[in-house]
Design an enzyme around this catalytic site. Sequence first.
Site, short mmCIF file in Angstrom:
data_model
loop_
_atom_site.label_atom_id
_atom_site.label_comp_id
_atom_site.label_asym_id
_atom_site.label_seq_id
_atom_site.Cartn_x
_atom_site.Cartn_y
_atom_site.Cartn_z
N LYS A 9 0.89 -1.31 -0.01
CA LYS A 9 0.01 0.10 0.06
C LYS A 9 1.02 1.08 0.19
O LYS A 9 2.03 1.25 0.32
CB LYS A 9 -1.06 -0.05 1.32
CG LYS A 9 -1.87 -1.11 1.33
CD LYS A 9 -3.13 -1.03 2.33
CE LYS A 9 -3.98 -2.13 2.50
NZ LYS A 9 -4.75 -2.02 3.28
N PHE A 57 -17.50 4.93 5.29
CA PHE A 57 -16.06 4.96 5.50
C PHE A 57 -15.20 4.77 4.19
O PHE A 57 -14.08 5.08 4.04
CB PHE A 57 -15.40 4.27 6.66
CG PHE A 57 -15.85 2.65 6.58
CD1 PHE A 57 -15.03 1.89 5.63
CD2 PHE A 57 -16.88 2.32 7.14
CE1 PHE A 57 -15.53 0.46 5.52
CE2 PHE A 57 -17.27 0.93 7.12
CZ PHE A 57 -16.65 0.07 6.13
N ARG A 85 -1.43 -14.34 4.63
CA ARG A 85 -2.17 -13.76 5.49
C ARG A 85 -1.43 -13.62 6.92
O ARG A 85 -1.40 -12.69 7.67
CB ARG A 85 -3.38 -14.20 5.44
CG ARG A 85 -4.16 -13.95 4.05
CD ARG A 85 -5.52 -14.10 4.09
NE ARG A 85 -6.30 -13.30 5.05
CZ ARG A 85 -6.70 -12.05 5.20
NH1 ARG A 85 -6.41 -11.13 3.98
NH2 ARG A 85 -7.58 -11.39 5.99
N THR A 91 -5.17 -7.47 10.91
CA THR A 91 -5.68 -6.16 9.90
C THR A 91 -5.59 -5.15 10.81
O THR A 91 -5.02 -4.03 10.01
CB THR A 91 -7.36 -6.36 9.66
OG1 THR A 91 -7.30 -7.60 8.81
CG2 THR A 91 -7.48 -5.21 8.50
N ARG A 102 2.60 -6.50 9.33
CA ARG A 102 2.08 -4.98 10.13
C ARG A 102 2.75 -4.97 11.67
O ARG A 102 2.80 -3.78 11.96
CB ARG A 102 0.70 -5.61 9.98
CG ARG A 102 -0.11 -5.41 8.50
CD ARG A 102 -1.38 -5.68 8.79
NE ARG A 102 -1.99 -5.61 7.36
CZ ARG A 102 -2.99 -6.59 6.86
NH1 ARG A 102 -3.54 -7.30 7.79
NH2 ARG A 102 -3.42 -6.22 5.77
N HIS A 119 -1.96 -5.70 1.56
CA HIS A 119 -3.12 -6.52 1.54
C HIS A 119 -2.90 -7.61 0.78
O HIS A 119 -1.88 -7.91 0.11
CB HIS A 119 -4.06 -5.65 0.31
CG HIS A 119 -5.20 -6.51 -0.07
ND1 HIS A 119 -6.28 -6.62 0.49
CD2 HIS A 119 -5.48 -7.31 -1.34
CE1 HIS A 119 -7.27 -7.34 -0.01
NE2 HIS A 119 -6.60 -7.77 -1.15
#
EC number: 2.7.4.6
Length: 137
Positions: A9, A57, A85, A91, A102, A119
Amino acid sequence: MQKTFFIIKPDAVKRHLIGQVLDRIERRGFVIERMEMLMLDEERLKEHYAQLADKPFFPSISEFMMSGPAVIGIMSGPGVIKSWRDMMGATNPGDAAPGTIRGDFATAPDGDMIPNIVHGSDSEESAAREIKIWFGE
């Protein structure tokens, strides 16, 4: 061989994390079959996030995803969807364990799940749909 779709991203691109993310993919033994850096467009984002496109959103998601270049790609390998994942982490960056992408790199305030570095498709069906949206395959 299983395939999945990924996005590095705009927050990761701005912070020069592309190489570190790709290094983790390659060290896991996955093959990057296609990859491209581009500005994401609203039309394909609406298709990609179809289940969210009518939510209040969604404009925030769209604005963030179009805020700078992103890297999209297809990778393959045994069990790549679940493994990727797991590599990404939760997330919500605040819930992501150290050692995950992350957990190690996301800097979003807790609860802000939009700028979360990467993602990945969540199923074979999603992977096929997302690959078709972004690569036309």
